[in-house]
Design an enzyme around this catalytic site. Sequence first.
Site, PDB file in Angstrom:
ATOM      1  N   CYS A 174     -98.841  25.999  48.099  1.00  0.00           N
ATOM      2  CA  CYS A 174     -99.289  26.631  49.332  1.00  0.00           C
ATOM      3  C   CYS A 174     -99.535  28.102  49.037  1.00  0.00           C
ATOM      4  CB  CYS A 174     -98.239  26.469  50.427  1.00  0.00           C
ATOM      5  SG  CYS A 174     -98.930  26.738  52.080  1.00  0.00           S
ATOM      6  N   CYS A 226     -98.708  30.578  51.632  1.00  0.00           N
ATOM      7  CA  CYS A 226     -98.038  31.464  52.600  1.00  0.00           C
ATOM      8  C   CYS A 226     -96.953  32.331  51.959  1.00  0.00           C
ATOM      9  CB  CYS A 226     -97.491  30.664  53.774  1.00  0.00           C
ATOM     10  SG  CYS A 226     -96.310  29.398  53.325  1.00  0.00           S
ATOM     11  N   CYS A 275    -101.499  30.226  55.228  1.00  0.00           N
ATOM     12  CA  CYS A 275    -101.515  29.278  54.105  1.00  0.00           C
ATOM     13  C   CYS A 275    -102.879  29.186  53.421  1.00  0.00           C
ATOM     14  CB  CYS A 275    -101.063  27.909  54.590  1.00  0.00           C
ATOM     15  SG  CYS A 275     -99.426  27.952  55.366  1.00  0.00           S
ATOM     16  N   LYS A 333     -97.595  17.118  58.573  1.00  0.00           N
ATOM     17  CA  LYS A 333     -96.713  18.275  58.677  1.00  0.00           C
ATOM     18  C   LYS A 333     -96.944  18.920  60.036  1.00  0.00           C
ATOM     19  CE  LYS A 333     -95.642  22.700  56.518  1.00  0.00           C
ATOM     20  NZ  LYS A 333     -95.851  23.549  55.349  1.00  0.00           N
ATOM     21  N   LYS A 357     -92.972  15.606  57.912  1.00  0.00           N
ATOM     22  CA  LYS A 357     -92.142  16.815  57.941  1.00  0.00           C
ATOM     23  C   LYS A 357     -92.274  17.494  59.293  1.00  0.00           C
ATOM     24  CE  LYS A 357     -91.938  21.330  55.868  1.00  0.00           C
ATOM     25  NZ  LYS A 357     -92.582  22.311  55.068  1.00  0.00           N
TER      26      LYS A 357
HETATM   27  C1  PBG Z   1     -95.153  26.213  53.072  1.00  0.00           C
HETATM   28  C2  PBG Z   1     -93.942  25.471  53.449  1.00  0.00           C
HETATM   29  C3  PBG Z   1     -93.094  25.642  54.555  1.00  0.00           C
HETATM   30  C4  PBG Z   1     -92.034  24.752  54.375  1.00  0.00           C
HETATM   31  C5  PBG Z   1     -92.270  24.056  53.203  1.00  0.00           C
HETATM   32  N1  PBG Z   1     -93.471  24.495  52.657  1.00  0.00           N
HETATM   33  C6  PBG Z   1     -93.122  26.600  55.669  1.00  0.00           C
HETATM   34  C7  PBG Z   1     -94.159  26.589  56.694  1.00  0.00           C
HETATM   35  O1  PBG Z   1     -95.010  25.715  56.771  1.00  0.00           O
HETATM   36  O2  PBG Z   1     -94.142  27.562  57.447  1.00  0.00           O
HETATM   37  C8  PBG Z   1     -90.844  24.609  55.282  1.00  0.00           C
HETATM   38  C9  PBG Z   1     -89.630  24.033  54.640  1.00  0.00           C
HETATM   39  C10 PBG Z   1     -88.386  24.150  55.447  1.00  0.00           C
HETATM   40  O3  PBG Z   1     -88.377  24.629  56.596  1.00  0.00           O
HETATM   41  O4  PBG Z   1     -87.355  23.738  54.913  1.00  0.00           O
HETATM   42  N2  PBG Z   1     -96.273  25.998  53.854  1.00  0.00           N
END
Ligand code: PBG
Length: 327
Positions: free
Chosen positions: A120, A122, A130, A195, A248
């Site tokens: 990613c 971010c 992202c 997600k 997720k």
């Molecule tokens: C990156 C990413 C995130 C998480 C995993 N990969 C954060 C988001 O999307 O803001 C979150 C993982 C967690 O909260 O344990 N995009």
Amino acid sequence: MTYPTTRMRRLRMLPGVRALVHETRVHPANLIMPLFLVPGQKVKSEIPSMPGQYHFSIDTVGEEAQKIYSLGIPAVLLFGIPEEKDESGSHACDEQGIIQKGVAAIKKACPDLVVITDLCFCEYTSHGHCGAIINSQVDNDLTLQMIVNQTISHANAGADMIAPSGMMDGAVAAMRAGLDQGGFTHLPIMAYSAKFCSAFYGPFREAVQSAPQFGDRRSYQMDPANRLEALREVELDIQEGADIVMVKPALAYLDVISAVKEKFGMPTAAYNVSGEYAMVKAAASKGWIDEQRIVVETLTAIKRAGCDIIITYFAVEFAELFRKGLV
Ligand code: PBG
């Protein structure tokens, strides 16, 4: 007065009988442990928003990897915090980047541990989004090219599997094509397919300083209300070549996990995210819940919903209980 002929309680009387009819067993081999890499040396510092989780520097992560592997956990998922963030997240594709060096260090310390890289931008962009920003929006197709570059960079560094988490349309297809052209036909993709745009990521964003500096992630992550859309997302990722699909977060989305497994029968992962972890830790520290029992119950429920793989910050804690015969 009539009495029941079928008595469900008969099979609950003895521990041994209960063990025989136990339907769902979580095993350390089902788990993936996330790890956070930071610049510097000799760093192992606790993450305030995620008690019990640490930032590791490249020189300390090898030892942790060995411990994880020795507990029977087959894989880790790597996140990196770069020295510097910029507009385009350029550090994400740097050969000498935090993830690239981290992969090499872990493979050296523990060659049989499966190293999965989260892909990613971010963590690497100054704006915390992202992908590439055009007119205050993440531009999908510009980001796809960046995703391919990052993919190749992770593959060159020795990653065993790559997990795109940015929710860009077409990311899996672009990655698959890039990997295949680059001679990495054997590298699997674990797609963050469904997600959701979730408040449960809060503690993670503190851990990697990736909170968006303007706006939010609603134009790429999914609306928590949408189950059918999640199935379409998963279907697309499968068509594009995903080897493992993921839902997720996990706990508030068990119905989605269940529907995904039923409908597609794919190797399915769920991410038990930072907020789910932090809530348990916070309540346990106050003595309001029994942490061990909550951990086992939670992971069992996520597996019962239908997934094969659970990405969880509790992986080490669970594997330690398992080793002691407490699970
Ligand atoms: C990156 C990413 C995130 C998480 C995993 N990969 C954060 C988001 O999307 O803001 C979150 C993982 C967690 O909260 O344990 N995009």
